[in-house]
Design a protein around this motif. Structure first.
Motif: not given
Length: 488
Positions: A56-66
């Motif tokens: 989940r942290p990686g998914h959140v990071l990807a979403q934040a970067r987008a």
């Protein structure tokens, strides 16, 4: 002395817990769960829960970067691991044991085995079941017979989900769900990941576009994916049994052969290339955890335990032996094991009370072509039911619709939304046989498809299920509009 219970469950994972609870609910019946490790099982401590906590942290990071206006630099490994540890309760099953106690289920610590019909032995203690014994022992990781691999003490999925340090370089052997998800979080945590995949694609049972999307996502994240590649020899000069989730010694040298060599050629590795890593993770399948379970004492062979749709063991007289979860080899997914546990428990309860078991509630029908699954990669793959290939093999006349699913809701969610969906339609009944959704957070969109497939909802009825705007679910309207167009 022999201790008697109405229901005895061997294995304290979610499938066994549900079966026990449903079998005695609303009655005076008694139940016991026999567990040699932690109550809650593989899912709670070594599989679903810790893996999703890491993903989940990686998914959140990807979403934040987008997202414009949001600054996100990366993941801080220590807090990520602490959050994972909180979800697995630091491998303390007190809360799970408390749940069992609150539901009048006794927990018996130890290794159980069948000693005869309705009889179980737990480290010398004899138990007898008045109504049912349920096998819920799950599966264990397979270590392939590759020269030097076992001696190198490779990581298995338990190490990867409970890692305490992130290897700088990791070789992942396998191309299935476990391999793809582990490669996703290891890469997000900073590891340099190389995947060795025997076949020509990842996630072999998925729709082709879903396989390609996951491979592309991994490559974009920096993972090196080598298809038609397998290890032929593993060397590790310094091996240390450091414990679960710690690097097991010095660097690992993995000799690999590419190009799909025949099995009888693997012993000759003169032409193999070498990859050096800090750890090797084996995610190459699982086997039933039935060794020493005493199946021979009730006339069954070693291996998976075949069951009928009421989860009753095939080949054992008397309707007293059941198997739920991975051990019956129907569907190796926690939610389906829990589903089987609920069906199994209802069957046992009805039989104990002399009630008929002819209704749909007493058959695990969803195991047949109605299985939902989410692969939590980047992008996610959410699917239910049959793929196009499986539907055609089963003899259905099908029409498909496959298209990009960028809509207002998905575009608002993130700037770089890329998603695609496919429906497999039975042209005779005009209902959905299968759906595959690929894109960020598509797992949260799957249940609508599951209801449509399981409920056999006609397309003409689905047309009146109006998606809210501007939500991601708007893509359902676009898919249905695509089906209104002439095929081809």
């Amino acid at each position: 002395m022999v201790d008697e219970y109405d229901v005895i469950v061997l294995g304290g994972g979610p499938a066994g817990e549900n079966a026990a609870a449903y079998a005695i609910a609303g009655s005076t019946r008694t139940a016991a769960i026999v567990e040699r490790e932690l109550v809650g099982g593989e899912c709670s401590y070594w599989a679903c829960i810790p893996s999703k906590a890491l993903l989940r942290p990686g998914h959140v990071l990807a979403q934040a970067r987008a997202m414009d206006g949001v600054t996100a630099s990366g993941l801080d490994v220590a807090p990520v691991l602490r959050r994972r540890d909180a979800f697995v309760h630091d491998h303390d099953d007190t809360s799970q044991v408390g749940w069992a106690h609150d539901n009048r289920i006794e927990v018996i610590r130890g290794t159980g085995r069948l000693s005869g019909p309705r009889r179980v032995e737990v480290d010398g203690r004899e138990l007898r079941a008045r109504h049912a014994v349920i096998l819920a022992t799950g599966t264990t990781a397979v270590i392939p017979d590759i020269a030097g691999l076992r001696a190198a003490l490779p990581w298995i999925s338990r190490d990867a989900t409970n890692l305490h340090e992130v290897p700088g370089r990791v070789v992942v052997v396998g191309g299935g769900v476990v391999a793809c998800e582990a490669a996703t979080w290891l890469s997000a945590l900073g590891a340099e990941v190389t995947m060795l995949v025997r076949g020509t694609s990842l996630l072999g049972a998925s729709e082709p576009f879903a396989r390609d999307a996951v491979a592309a996502g991994l490559v974009e994240a920096g993972v090196r994916v080598l298809f038609e590649t397998e290890p032929v020899r593993v060397d590790r000069a310094e091996v240390r049994d450091t414990g679960e989730g710690w690097i097991h010694g010095g660097p690992v040298t993995v000799a690999v052969r590419r190009g799909g060599s025949a099995p009888d050629d693997r012993a000759s590795d003169a032409d193999a290339a070498e990859i050096v890593a800090d750890e090797i993770l084996v995610a190459a399948g699982r086997r039933p955890a039935t060794a020493g379970l005493g199946l021979d004492n009730v006339g069954l062979p070693e291996g998976y335990v075949a069951v009928d749709d009421q989860l009753t063991a095939v080949g054992v007289d008397g309707d007293w032996l059941y198997a739920v979860g991975d051990v019956n080899h129907r569907v190796a997914l926690t939610h389906m094991g829990k589903y089987q546990g609920r069906v199994c428990g209802d069957v046992i309860a009805a039989r104990a009370e002399g009630q008929p078991t002819t209704g749909s509630r007493y058959a695990a029908s969803a195991d047949h072509g109605q299985v939902p699954q989410v692969v939590f990669t980047e992008p996610e793959v959410a699917s239910i039911g049959l793929t196009e290939a499986a539907a055609r093999t089963a003899g259905y006349a099908v029409r498909t619709i496959e298209q990009e699913i960028g809509v207002a809701g998905t575009s608002l969610a993130r700037n770089d939304f890329r998603g695609r969906a496919k429906l497999v339609i039975d042209t005779a009944s005009r209902t959905i046989l299968g759906a595959t959704l690929v894109g960020p957070d598509m797992g949260e969109q799957l249940h609508a498809a599951t209801i449509a497939v399981v409920g056999r909802v006609p397309l003409d009825t689905l047309w009146h299920a109006v998606p809210a705007f501007p939500a991601a679910a708007e893509f359902w309207l676009r898919l249905l509009e695509g089906l209104r167009l002439p095929e081809g």
